[in-house]
Design a protein around this motif. Sequence first.
Motif, PDB file in Angstrom:
ATOM      1  N   ASP A 204       0.821  -1.217   0.000  1.00  0.00           N
ATOM      2  CA  ASP A 204       0.000   0.000   0.000  1.00  0.00           C
ATOM      3  C   ASP A 204       0.854   1.266   0.000  1.00  0.00           C
ATOM      4  O   ASP A 204       0.451   2.288  -0.541  1.00  0.00           O
ATOM      5  N   GLU A 205       2.031   1.198   0.616  1.00  0.00           N
ATOM      6  CA  GLU A 205       2.928   2.352   0.667  1.00  0.00           C
ATOM      7  C   GLU A 205       3.844   2.423  -0.553  1.00  0.00           C
ATOM      8  O   GLU A 205       4.741   3.262  -0.614  1.00  0.00           O
ATOM      9  N   GLY A 206       3.652   1.520  -1.507  1.00  0.00           N
ATOM     10  CA  GLY A 206       4.387   1.594  -2.765  1.00  0.00           C
ATOM     11  C   GLY A 206       5.676   0.802  -2.822  1.00  0.00           C
ATOM     12  O   GLY A 206       6.479   0.992  -3.740  1.00  0.00           O
ATOM     13  N   CYS A 207       5.900  -0.081  -1.871  1.00  0.00           N
ATOM     14  CA  CYS A 207       7.103  -0.909  -1.908  1.00  0.00           C
ATOM     15  C   CYS A 207       7.041  -1.860  -3.101  1.00  0.00           C
ATOM     16  O   CYS A 207       5.994  -2.450  -3.375  1.00  0.00           O
ATOM     17  N   SER A 208       8.160  -1.999  -3.758  1.00  0.00           N
ATOM     18  CA  SER A 208       8.254  -3.006  -4.807  1.00  0.00           C
ATOM     19  C   SER A 208       8.574  -4.354  -4.160  1.00  0.00           C
ATOM     20  O   SER A 208       9.010  -4.412  -2.998  1.00  0.00           O
ATOM     21  N   GLU A 209       8.374  -5.398  -4.925  1.00  0.00           N
ATOM     22  CA  GLU A 209       8.738  -6.725  -4.421  1.00  0.00           C
ATOM     23  C   GLU A 209      10.227  -6.762  -4.101  1.00  0.00           C
ATOM     24  O   GLU A 209      10.636  -7.343  -3.090  1.00  0.00           O
ATOM     25  N   GLU A 210      11.042  -6.127  -4.923  1.00  0.00           N
ATOM     26  CA  GLU A 210      12.486  -6.114  -4.696  1.00  0.00           C
ATOM     27  C   GLU A 210      12.843  -5.422  -3.384  1.00  0.00           C
ATOM     28  O   GLU A 210      13.711  -5.892  -2.645  1.00  0.00           O
ATOM     29  N   GLU A 211      12.161  -4.300  -3.059  1.00  0.00           N
ATOM     30  CA  GLU A 211      12.423  -3.615  -1.783  1.00  0.00           C
ATOM     31  C   GLU A 211      12.032  -4.499  -0.606  1.00  0.00           C
ATOM     32  O   GLU A 211      12.765  -4.571   0.391  1.00  0.00           O
ATOM     33  N   ILE A 212      10.884  -5.158  -0.722  1.00  0.00           N
ATOM     34  CA  ILE A 212      10.428  -6.037   0.357  1.00  0.00           C
ATOM     35  C   ILE A 212      11.421  -7.179   0.554  1.00  0.00           C
ATOM     36  O   ILE A 212      11.820  -7.484   1.676  1.00  0.00           O
ATOM     37  N   LEU A 213      11.840  -7.799  -0.544  1.00  0.00           N
ATOM     38  CA  LEU A 213      12.766  -8.932  -0.434  1.00  0.00           C
ATOM     39  C   LEU A 213      14.126  -8.497   0.088  1.00  0.00           C
ATOM     40  O   LEU A 213      14.769  -9.229   0.848  1.00  0.00           O
ATOM     41  N   GLU A 214      14.584  -7.302  -0.280  1.00  0.00           N
ATOM     42  CA  GLU A 214      15.852  -6.801   0.256  1.00  0.00           C
ATOM     43  C   GLU A 214      15.754  -6.592   1.761  1.00  0.00           C
ATOM     44  O   GLU A 214      16.657  -6.978   2.517  1.00  0.00           O
ATOM     45  N   ALA A 215      14.652  -6.002   2.216  1.00  0.00           N
ATOM     46  CA  ALA A 215      14.443  -5.817   3.656  1.00  0.00           C
ATOM     47  C   ALA A 215      14.379  -7.169   4.364  1.00  0.00           C
ATOM     48  O   ALA A 215      14.911  -7.330   5.467  1.00  0.00           O
ATOM     49  N   LEU A 216      13.764  -8.159   3.708  1.00  0.00           N
ATOM     50  CA  LEU A 216      13.677  -9.483   4.314  1.00  0.00           C
ATOM     51  C   LEU A 216      15.019 -10.205   4.302  1.00  0.00           C
ATOM     52  O   LEU A 216      15.266 -11.056   5.146  1.00  0.00           O
ATOM     53  N   GLY A 217      15.881  -9.845   3.378  1.00  0.00           N
ATOM     54  CA  GLY A 217      17.244 -10.369   3.417  1.00  0.00           C
ATOM     55  C   GLY A 217      17.957  -9.917   4.685  1.00  0.00           C
ATOM     56  O   GLY A 217      18.626 -10.712   5.358  1.00  0.00           O
ATOM     57  N   VAL A 218      17.786  -8.633   5.025  1.00  0.00           N
ATOM     58  CA  VAL A 218      18.364  -8.108   6.277  1.00  0.00           C
ATOM     59  C   VAL A 218      17.722  -8.817   7.464  1.00  0.00           C
ATOM     60  O   VAL A 218      18.405  -9.219   8.410  1.00  0.00           O
ATOM     61  N   THR A 219      16.416  -9.012   7.399  1.00  0.00           N
ATOM     62  CA  THR A 219      15.694  -9.719   8.456  1.00  0.00           C
ATOM     63  C   THR A 219      16.233 -11.134   8.631  1.00  0.00           C
ATOM     64  O   THR A 219      16.474 -11.588   9.748  1.00  0.00           O
ATOM     65  N   ALA A 220      16.434 -11.818   7.516  1.00  0.00           N
ATOM     66  CA  ALA A 220      16.941 -13.194   7.578  1.00  0.00           C
ATOM     67  C   ALA A 220      18.358 -13.239   8.131  1.00  0.00           C
ATOM     68  O   ALA A 220      18.701 -14.163   8.872  1.00  0.00           O
ATOM     69  N   ALA A 221      19.170 -12.229   7.790  1.00  0.00           N
ATOM     70  CA  ALA A 221      20.530 -12.177   8.339  1.00  0.00           C
ATOM     71  C   ALA A 221      20.482 -12.060   9.860  1.00  0.00           C
ATOM     72  O   ALA A 221      21.313 -12.618  10.562  1.00  0.00           O
ATOM     73  N   PHE A 222      19.476 -11.364  10.351  1.00  0.00           N
ATOM     74  CA  PHE A 222      19.323 -11.192  11.796  1.00  0.00           C
ATOM     75  C   PHE A 222      18.562 -12.360  12.419  1.00  0.00           C
ATOM     76  O   PHE A 222      18.925 -12.847  13.470  1.00  0.00           O
ATOM     77  N   GLY A 223      17.498 -12.813  11.737  1.00  0.00           N
ATOM     78  CA  GLY A 223      16.592 -13.784  12.322  1.00  0.00           C
ATOM     79  C   GLY A 223      16.863 -15.230  11.968  1.00  0.00           C
ATOM     80  O   GLY A 223      16.198 -16.118  12.474  1.00  0.00           O
TER      81      GLY A 223
END
Length: 131
Positions: free
Chosen positions: A84-103
Amino acid sequence: MEQNQNQDNQQDSVIQMALQEYKEGLGQFLQKMPDVAGKFNEFTEACFKEGKLSKKEKQLIALGISVVSQDEYCIIYHTKGCLDEGCSEEEILEALGVTAAFGGGAAMSQAVTLVQEAISELGSSDKQKNH
């Protein structure tokens, strides 16, 4: 091909049902506990207002925390918030890459399953609404 489409439709309905369940549950809680729920809603609205961080950045943070916390309702809710805020799939997946590195593995498993399903369904349903 038809079997994959049926599986996609079943997954789509699960995502939509989860969003609906959350909204209904929140509404019931608000009726039963108006002071608590009202203050909680005010607090979260204030947290997600545009500030030094954009609403988009805040949704990406919330999605990452949801994934690490393994909170499926919040994963779906904040995936929708990101879209809804305009994130692309690539932005979401990049953020989740950081999440996975932490989690670790638990975060990665949610990133490659539930978030991908929610992006697929919610992204396509938003596109259909806009046309």
